[in-house]
Design a protein around this motif. Structure first.
Motif, mmCIF file in Angstrom:
data_model
loop_
_atom_site.group_PDB
_atom_site.id
_atom_site.type_symbol
_atom_site.label_atom_id
_atom_site.label_comp_id
_atom_site.label_asym_id
_atom_site.label_seq_id
_atom_site.Cartn_x
_atom_site.Cartn_y
_atom_site.Cartn_z
ATOM 1 N N LYS A 58 -7.994 3.504 0.978
ATOM 2 C CA LYS A 58 -7.539 2.871 -0.255
ATOM 3 C C LYS A 58 -8.457 3.233 -1.416
ATOM 4 N N ARG B 278 -7.855 6.861 -2.441
ATOM 5 C CA ARG B 278 -6.621 7.038 -3.226
ATOM 6 C C ARG B 278 -6.821 6.564 -4.658
ATOM 7 N N GLN B 279 -7.540 5.471 -4.817
ATOM 8 C CA GLN B 279 -7.803 4.961 -6.163
ATOM 9 C C GLN B 279 -8.694 5.921 -6.950
ATOM 10 N N ARG B 280 -9.615 6.574 -6.259
ATOM 11 C CA ARG B 280 -10.543 7.491 -6.932
ATOM 12 C C ARG B 280 -9.902 8.837 -7.230
ATOM 13 N N GLN C 77 2.014 1.784 -5.505
ATOM 14 C CA GLN C 77 0.876 2.705 -5.501
ATOM 15 C C GLN C 77 1.245 4.084 -4.964
ATOM 16 N N ASP D 98 0.816 -1.214 0.000
ATOM 17 C CA ASP D 98 0.000 0.000 0.000
ATOM 18 C C ASP D 98 0.847 1.260 0.000
#
Length: 214
Positions: free
Chosen positions: A207, A210-212, A92, A67
């Protein structure tokens, strides 16, 4: 969550111990075998023996399941190189520690957004403390799973704040415009390119956020 540390200095050991104590998986990459043997008795974490700037070692640390990667050696150049290699391998998120403030703009130009200058952080805290503010007390307010997340608005996100797709566990609390101009979030607010949006959320939602929003 899974965290990897390049280097085993004081900052890495303290942070790794805290994260391991919170039941996260922690791996430390260290090229000195004697240091690894000494730390095995102190820390309940995994170890990888090798040079953290080398692609083969960073692949062994497994970017797909990590992560966050902390590059915390005592060598600024090694931290920058490790960060760039890690980013090319698909990590990431990477935190880059630098001691020389003159290298901060270099990190920005290289796209290493999460650069950390420890003396700047300490200096800012001491200046705030001198003015009667205790920033560290914020940790007493953000209890349990509560976390703060922020992101910068790009062209795709500009527009009504209420149009943001946020999980049920996250709320926008304020926006910084033009650097440090504070504006409290409300339903009528329109986001502009360059705005920094601050969210209050739960740890388990980080998480997805962060992805969005990156």
């Amino acid at each position: 969550m899974r965290f990897v540390f390049i280097g085993s200095g004081t900052l890495a050991v303290l942070t790794g111990r805290m994260l391991a104590g919170r039941r996260h998986e922690v791996v430390i990459v260290e090229r000195d075998p004697a240091t690894i043997e000494r730390l095995r008795d102190e820390l309940d974490v995994g170890f990888i023996h090798g040079d953290g700037t080398r692609p083969a070692i960073l692949r062994e640390a497994d970017p797909e399941t990590t992560d966050l990667l902390f590059c915390l050696t005592h060598d600024d150049q090694a931290n920058i190189i490790a960060s760039l290699v890690a980013r090319s391998l698909g990590y990431q998120r990477v935190v880059t520690k630098i001691e020389d403030p003159d290298l901060e703009h270099i990190c920005a130009e290289l796209g290493l957004a999460d650069s950390l200058v420890p003396m700047h952080t300490v200096g800012r805290y001491l200046a705030d403390m001198a003015e009667g503010q205790d920033i560290i007390a914020l940790s007493d307010i953000l209890r349990g799973e509560t976390r703060v997340f922020s992101f910068t608005v790009d062209e795709a996100l500009a527009g009504p704040l209420q149009d943001l797709t946020l999980p049920d566990t996250a709320r926008a609390i304020c926006v910084y415009r033009h650097g440090d101009e504070l504006r409290f979030a409300d339903a009528e607010m329109r986001l502009e390119i360059g705005d920094e949006v601050v969210l209050l959320t739960r740890a388990r939602s980080l998480k997805a956020l962060r992805q969005r929003f990156g």
